[in-house]
Design an enzyme around this catalytic site. Structure first.
Site, short mmCIF file in Angstrom:
data_model
loop_
_atom_site.label_atom_id
_atom_site.label_comp_id
_atom_site.label_asym_id
_atom_site.label_seq_id
_atom_site.Cartn_x
_atom_site.Cartn_y
_atom_site.Cartn_z
N GLU A 343 -4.92 -5.75 -6.90
CA GLU A 343 -6.07 -4.87 -6.83
C GLU A 343 -6.19 -3.66 -7.51
OE1 GLU A 343 -6.68 -5.42 -2.24
OE2 GLU A 343 -4.87 -4.46 -2.82
C1 TNX Z 1 -4.56 -6.46 0.44
S1 TNX Z 1 -2.62 -8.55 -0.32
C2 TNX Z 1 -3.44 -6.11 -0.23
C3 TNX Z 1 -2.88 -4.86 0.42
C4 TNX Z 1 -3.59 -4.40 1.80
C5 TNX Z 1 -3.63 -5.59 2.57
C6 TNX Z 1 -4.30 -5.56 3.87
C7 TNX Z 1 -2.41 -7.55 -1.39
C8 TNX Z 1 -1.63 -8.09 -2.51
N1 TNX Z 1 -3.39 -6.69 -1.23
O1 TNX Z 1 -2.93 -3.81 -0.57
O2 TNX Z 1 -2.73 -3.72 2.73
O3 TNX Z 1 -4.73 -6.33 1.67
O4 TNX Z 1 -4.48 -6.85 4.48
#
Ligand code: TNX
Length: 535
Positions: A343
């Site tokens: 992300e």
């Molecule tokens: C996605 S999964 C994220 C996290 C959040 C999560 C909550 C991932 C690699 N990144 O930063 O905590 O969703 O479900």
């Protein structure tokens, strides 16, 4: 052949026989065990092969444990088992003490070179009337084997078979080894901080179900949780708060080492994650030169994602990362280092690729194998690095085509932070609800070919949980199902059969004081309920 030439010599022989038999231990007890059935034991994860011989082994005050002594780790496994037998039954079983004369039954834990060396966690358990033999070529395999043994020690003793209390263990043979070499759980200690004691309790329960990795998500926008001696403000400032605004916390390097050692004693590896170039607000607040999103960073107590990034163009940023990876790698004995990489929504794609390429080299320089969330597959990384699938099916295809190994954490099946249903007290629901059956009924090889899969991991993000009870509510019982998916081959997995075995974990979870979510899909057994049946 002996020729009896006189009555005198006959006497001499009889005399010898009587003296010999007098120095032997007292005659073995004969116990008439009720018929047992090893195949029907409530084992999780389900072993590869079980054969019942329908008799009993008496675990009681006349039992002793003996282990290989010249091979590292075996005696520790014996001591660990003795400790767990003590807390379950109250019996003190001696380990490697040769001078006791009252021994009737023996548990032997031995290194065996005939077991395939390529299967470091394989073990075989032979349970006969007087002897249990646990064989493995490694102490890790022996440790997995004693979890099986712990699970088949009954909750209650039989007090009518003989003069003393006996815990009847069903006889037979178990041949076992895991399907996947990596069976992990992840804990996010960045959004909310969890104390060392909480992490240890989590490790205790995970190890009972044969997990072998705990991945710690140590840094994120809301907090930096690991001491870096060369950059002290990371924890002084970046570790000071958490989601919701309460004071945060961090592990000193000593405390982190304490967790690493505690896990190692349970044959669990710690995988540290320093998430970057996104999810880095806490680092940038501590040292603003790191920041690449053009805004002045402030401590962040919310749960939104994707707004932060390191400045990927500055050499000073890579010098900083070099220090962080060097310090964390030095206190992490395991072979893996997780760089996050998810992300990074405000990092330009070409900058992201440049960044991951450079950071992979730093990880390798410190002797570790890089793991990253599935987005990292888009960089020019080596096939020895590992991609963790969470969402991006395309990213994972790219990783497979590059020959990388994959850790499977598909959010819609394996995210421990999703609500069970609309009534769940904690959890998120961006990918939907994950009830206990959905968490169990899936197979990693339906996503990517089996040969690309290194294993599975169940992440527990902590936006909505802030203490151990809340952690346990989301983690259990679902994590127990992930243990089975990681260990047991698909042909041996079946929800209807699993659900009965899961119901019978109730007494163990109670004894461990685990505040699990009592899923209504399961007909939970409790120790109190079992006592009633017995009476
Ligand atoms: C996605 S999964 C994220 C996290 C959040 C999560 C909550 C991932 C690699 N990144 O930063 O905590 O969703 O479900």
């Amino acid at each position: 052949m002996i020729k009896l030439s006189s009555v005198g010599s006959l006497f001499a022989i009889l005399f010898t026989i009587t003296t010999i038999s007098c120095t032997q231990p007292k005659p073995k007890r004969v116990i008439n065990f009720p018929e047992t059935n090893l195949v029907e034991e409530n084992l999780i994860p389900k072993p590869l092969e079980i054969i019942s011989t329908n008799d009993g082994f008496a675990l009681d005050k006349y039992t002793a444990i003996y282990t290989s002594k010249d091979v590292e780790g075996f005696e520790e496994v014996g001591n660990f088992l003795a400790d767990k037998i003590k807390s379950k039954t109250g019996i003190e079983v001696p380990v490697n003490i040769d001078t006791i004369t009252t021994i009737e039954t023996v548990i032997n834990i031995r290194k065996s070179d005939t077991l395939d060396q390529n299967l470091p966690e394989a073990y075989q358990l032979h349970i006969a009337q007087d002897t249990i033999t646990l064989h493995s070529s490694t102490a890790t395999g022996a440790f997995r084997g004693i979890q099986t043994l712990r699970q088949i020690i009954p909750e209650m003793s039989n007090d009518t078979l003989t003069k003393n209390k006996v815990w009847v263990i069903p006889t037979g043979k178990i041949i076992d080894s895991p399907q996947f070499e990596y069976r992990g759980a992840m804990l996010d200690v960045a959004r909310h901080f969890f104390a060392v004691e909480d992490v240890k309790k989590y490790i205790d329960v995970l190890s009972y179900y044969k997990f072998n990795v705990l991945h710690l998500h140590l840094t994120d926008d809301q907090g930096w949780r690991i001491e870096i001696k060369s950059w002290p403000k990371l924890t002084e400032i970046g570790g000071s708060t958490e989601v919701g605004g309460k004071s945060g916390g961090f592990y000193t390097q000593e405390e982190y080492t304490d967790i690493v050692n505690y896990a190692a004693a349970r044959h669990i590896l710690i995988v540290p994650e320093i998430d970057m170039p996104g999810h880095t607000n806490a680092a940038s607040v501590s040292y603003p030169f790191l920041n690449g999103n053009g805004k002045t960073p402030k401590l962040y107590k919310g749960t939104r994602v994707g707004f932060s990034t390191f400045d990927t163009k500055k050499d000073t940023v890579y010098a900083f990362i070099d220090d962080v990876i060097r310090e964390v790698a030095a206190i992490t004995p395991g072979p893996y280092f997780h760089i996050g990489g998810d992300e990074s929504l405000v990092t330009k794609k070409k900058d992201y690729i440049y960044f991951v390429n450079k950071v992979e080299k730093i990880v390798q320089k410190y002797g570790k194998r890089m793991i990253g969330w599935d987005e990292v597959a888009n960089a020019d990384i080596s096939s020895s690095s590992i991609s963790q699938h969470w969402r991006g099916k395309k990213n994972t295809q790219v990783a497979v085509s590059k020959g990388m190994k994959i850790i499977m954490s598909p959010a819609e099946k394996a995210y421990l932070d999703m609500k069970y249903d609309s009534l769940s007290k904690y959890g998120l629901d961006w990918v939907g609800h994950i009830p206990t059956d959905t968490a169990y009924i899936w197979t990693p090889e339906s996503y990517v070919p089996l040969k690309s899969i290194m294993g599975i991991e169940a992440p527990l993000w902590s936006e909505t949980i802030s203490d151990i009870d809340e952690l346990e509510y989301l983690a259990f019982p679902r994590a127990i199902g992930y243990a089975e998916i990681g260990w047991t081959v698909q042909e041996n997995r079946n929800w209807e059969d699993y659900k009965v075995r899961l119901a019978n974990q109730g007494p163990f979870l109670e004894r461990m004081n685990v505040k699990y979510y009592p899923s209504p899909l399961i007909d939970w057994k409790t120790k109190q309920g079992m006592q009633k049946i017995k009476k």
